[in-house]
Write a protein that holds these residues in place. Structure first.
Motif, PDB file in Angstrom:
ATOM      1  N   GLU A  50     -20.444 -20.631  12.203  1.00 57.58           N
ATOM      2  CA  GLU A  50     -21.725 -21.084  12.732  1.00 57.58           C
ATOM      3  C   GLU A  50     -22.065 -22.458  12.161  1.00 57.58           C
ATOM      4  O   GLU A  50     -21.903 -22.716  10.969  1.00 57.58           O
ATOM      5  CB  GLU A  50     -22.825 -20.086  12.369  1.00 57.58           C
ATOM      6  CG  GLU A  50     -24.195 -20.461  12.908  1.00 57.58           C
ATOM      7  CD  GLU A  50     -25.271 -19.490  12.455  1.00 57.58           C
ATOM      8  OE1 GLU A  50     -25.878 -18.842  13.308  1.00 57.58           O
ATOM      9  OE2 GLU A  50     -25.486 -19.386  11.224  1.00 57.58           O
ATOM     10  N   ARG A  85     -19.528 -16.193  10.388  1.00 58.84           N
ATOM     11  CA  ARG A  85     -20.298 -15.085  10.947  1.00 58.84           C
ATOM     12  C   ARG A  85     -19.358 -14.015  11.481  1.00 58.84           C
ATOM     13  O   ARG A  85     -18.363 -14.313  12.128  1.00 58.84           O
ATOM     14  CB  ARG A  85     -21.206 -15.569  12.077  1.00 58.84           C
ATOM     15  CG  ARG A  85     -22.290 -16.549  11.655  1.00 58.84           C
ATOM     16  CD  ARG A  85     -23.292 -15.907  10.727  1.00 58.84           C
ATOM     17  NE  ARG A  85     -24.403 -16.810  10.425  1.00 58.84           N
ATOM     18  CZ  ARG A  85     -25.292 -16.579   9.485  1.00 58.84           C
ATOM     19  NH1 ARG A  85     -25.228 -15.475   8.760  1.00 58.84           N
ATOM     20  NH2 ARG A  85     -26.266 -17.452   9.262  1.00 58.84           N
ATOM     21  N   ALA A  89     -21.584 -18.593  20.595  1.00 55.15           N
ATOM     22  CA  ALA A  89     -20.675 -18.552  19.449  1.00 55.15           C
ATOM     23  C   ALA A  89     -19.613 -19.638  19.559  1.00 55.15           C
ATOM     24  O   ALA A  89     -19.262 -20.287  18.560  1.00 55.15           O
ATOM     25  CB  ALA A  89     -20.022 -17.176  19.356  1.00 55.15           C
ATOM     26  N   ARG A 114     -29.283 -22.565  21.235  1.00 54.18           N
ATOM     27  CA  ARG A 114     -29.550 -21.498  20.268  1.00 54.18           C
ATOM     28  C   ARG A 114     -30.865 -20.753  20.501  1.00 54.18           C
ATOM     29  O   ARG A 114     -30.857 -19.511  20.506  1.00 54.18           O
ATOM     30  CB  ARG A 114     -29.491 -22.085  18.851  1.00 54.18           C
ATOM     31  CG  ARG A 114     -29.466 -21.035  17.744  1.00 54.18           C
ATOM     32  CD  ARG A 114     -29.246 -21.702  16.408  1.00 54.18           C
ATOM     33  NE  ARG A 114     -27.870 -22.130  16.249  1.00 54.18           N
ATOM     34  CZ  ARG A 114     -27.468 -23.001  15.326  1.00 54.18           C
ATOM     35  NH1 ARG A 114     -28.357 -23.549  14.513  1.00 54.18           N
ATOM     36  NH2 ARG A 114     -26.185 -23.330  15.231  1.00 54.18           N
ATOM     37  N   GLN A 157     -20.604 -25.032   7.168  1.00 58.07           N
ATOM     38  CA  GLN A 157     -20.370 -24.061   8.230  1.00 58.07           C
ATOM     39  C   GLN A 157     -20.442 -22.670   7.616  1.00 58.07           C
ATOM     40  O   GLN A 157     -19.915 -22.439   6.531  1.00 58.07           O
ATOM     41  CB  GLN A 157     -18.997 -24.262   8.881  1.00 58.07           C
ATOM     42  CG  GLN A 157     -18.769 -25.649   9.477  1.00 58.07           C
ATOM     43  CD  GLN A 157     -18.308 -26.658   8.443  1.00 58.07           C
ATOM     44  OE1 GLN A 157     -17.516 -26.356   7.567  1.00 58.07           O
ATOM     45  NE2 GLN A 157     -18.825 -27.883   8.551  1.00 58.07           N
ATOM     46  N   LYS A 202     -24.252 -25.175  10.658  1.00 58.12           N
ATOM     47  CA  LYS A 202     -25.502 -25.289   9.907  1.00 58.12           C
ATOM     48  C   LYS A 202     -25.901 -26.747   9.768  1.00 58.12           C
ATOM     49  O   LYS A 202     -27.004 -27.133  10.114  1.00 58.12           O
ATOM     50  CB  LYS A 202     -25.363 -24.637   8.527  1.00 58.12           C
ATOM     51  CG  LYS A 202     -26.676 -24.577   7.758  1.00 58.12           C
ATOM     52  CD  LYS A 202     -26.511 -23.800   6.457  1.00 58.12           C
ATOM     53  CE  LYS A 202     -27.839 -23.716   5.703  1.00 58.12           C
ATOM     54  NZ  LYS A 202     -27.699 -22.980   4.414  1.00 58.12           N
ATOM     55  N   ASP A 230     -21.230 -22.966  18.833  1.00 58.41           N
ATOM     56  CA  ASP A 230     -21.445 -23.055  17.388  1.00 58.41           C
ATOM     57  C   ASP A 230     -20.147 -23.462  16.691  1.00 58.41           C
ATOM     58  O   ASP A 230     -20.132 -24.336  15.822  1.00 58.41           O
ATOM     59  CB  ASP A 230     -21.917 -21.701  16.846  1.00 58.41           C
ATOM     60  CG  ASP A 230     -23.373 -21.730  16.394  1.00 58.41           C
ATOM     61  OD1 ASP A 230     -23.779 -22.735  15.799  1.00 58.41           O
ATOM     62  OD2 ASP A 230     -24.094 -20.755  16.647  1.00 58.41           O
ATOM     63  N   SER A 231     -19.062 -22.807  17.073  1.00 59.33           N
ATOM     64  CA  SER A 231     -17.767 -23.093  16.459  1.00 59.33           C
ATOM     65  C   SER A 231     -17.321 -24.519  16.752  1.00 59.33           C
ATOM     66  O   SER A 231     -16.773 -25.194  15.872  1.00 59.33           O
ATOM     67  CB  SER A 231     -16.723 -22.098  16.972  1.00 59.33           C
ATOM     68  OG  SER A 231     -15.455 -22.346  16.389  1.00 59.33           O
TER      69      SER A 231
END
Length: 294
Positions: free
Chosen positions: A179, A189, A235, A43, A186, A181, A238-239
């Motif tokens: 995303e 986005r 992305a 990130r 989650q 967290k 993140d997913s």
């Protein structure tokens, strides 16, 4: 009242389900640790590179106006990249992506959707299954990315997107994903992928004046595509982390619910068994009384 055999069969079934959900929770927790480490490490690099990307793109556009990555065209043809999971049993993880894409279409691209000019690029089999049933074009060539989550596989999807935008096949590209967290949270986005947005006016990084070596054109031509690939990869990572967190939470809740159901079923079993014993005793007493009176 159900029979003892029926209640016992239900108890056995719920216990088996509880063992499965507990095992799935442990597997998701192991995967989460790895995926969480990857996105935490990725990130800061991706965010810094994205800031540089916007500055470089804006700098070239201001210099000669020949940066097609930032060309804003009339939004006739839209590509929406929907990042979901390959499998279910992860709570509202996938449904939130579907709702986000549908909301995006309804609020911004309703006219294009009615004309059949909205295309969905599905990353994840669940999004391919869902949007394959809707009245929109579907690109499902990249649904198997999570089977081998490597940068090169994601880069191929980014290359397809960039080529489609450059050739005018798509006028705008939006990205919808979850995303990560924390384990239980989650955040959905929605980001514009292409054309590249200029840096915000209040962003101090927008004031940076770069010195280009060997040349501005060569650096931007090589750096911008790599930066876009990194943004898509970030992305997807993140997913993936969000999916594992959602599945771990969902399986933990399912295990707890199975435990509560087992308590109720065992109570029902004991009551049913007690009622059966009481009934047998009454029948024995009744038979004994009948023999005495005979």
């Amino acid at each position: 009242m159900p029979s003892l055999k029926e209640v016992k069969n239900r108890i056995t079934s719920v216990m088996s389900t509880q063992q499965i959900t507990k095992a799935m929770k442990m597997v998701a927790a192991a995967k989460l640790r790895k995926s969480q480490e990857r996105i935490i490490q990725m990130r800061p690099f991706a965010l810094k590179l994205n800031s540089i990307l916007k500055n470089l793109s804006a700098a070239q556009l201001n210099a000669d106006g020949d940066n097609w990555y930032s060309h804003v065209r009339e939004e006739k043809k839209i590509l929406i990249v929907a990042v979901s999971s390959d499998r279910g049993l992860c709570g509202s993880f996938n449904s939130s992506v579907f709702k986000g894409v549908n909301r995006l279409i309804d609020e911004k691209y309703a006219d294009q959707f009615r004309k059949g000019n909205v295309t969905v690029l599905a990353i994840g089999r669940k999004s391919a299954d869902y949007f394959g049933k809707r009245k929109c074009s579907l690109v499902s060539d990249y649904t198997g990315i999570f089977g081998n989550l490597a940068f090169d596989n994601v880069a191929r999807a980014a290359e397809y997107i960039m080529q489609g935008f450059q050739e005018g096949k798509y006028d705008k590209v939006e990205l919808v994903y979850n995303e990560f967290k924390n384990v239980a949270t989650q955040v959905l986005r929605t980001e514009q992928f292409l054309p590249i947005l200029p840096p915000a006016k209040d962003n101090t990084a927008s004031q940076v004046d770069y010195i280009y070596q060997p040349s501005q054109e060569e650096i931007i031509t090589g750096l911008i595509p790599k930066s876009l690939k990194v943004q898509l990869y970030k992305a997807v990572l993140d997913s993936n982390a969000a999916e594992n967190g959602a599945r771990m939470t969902a399986m933990d809740k399912a295990t707890e619910n199975a435990g509560e159901l087992l308590k109720q079923l065992k109570l029902t079993y004991n009551r049913t068994r007690q009622a059966a014993i009481t009934k047998e005793i009454l029948e024995i007493v009744g038979g004994a009384e009948a023999l005495k009176s005979a």
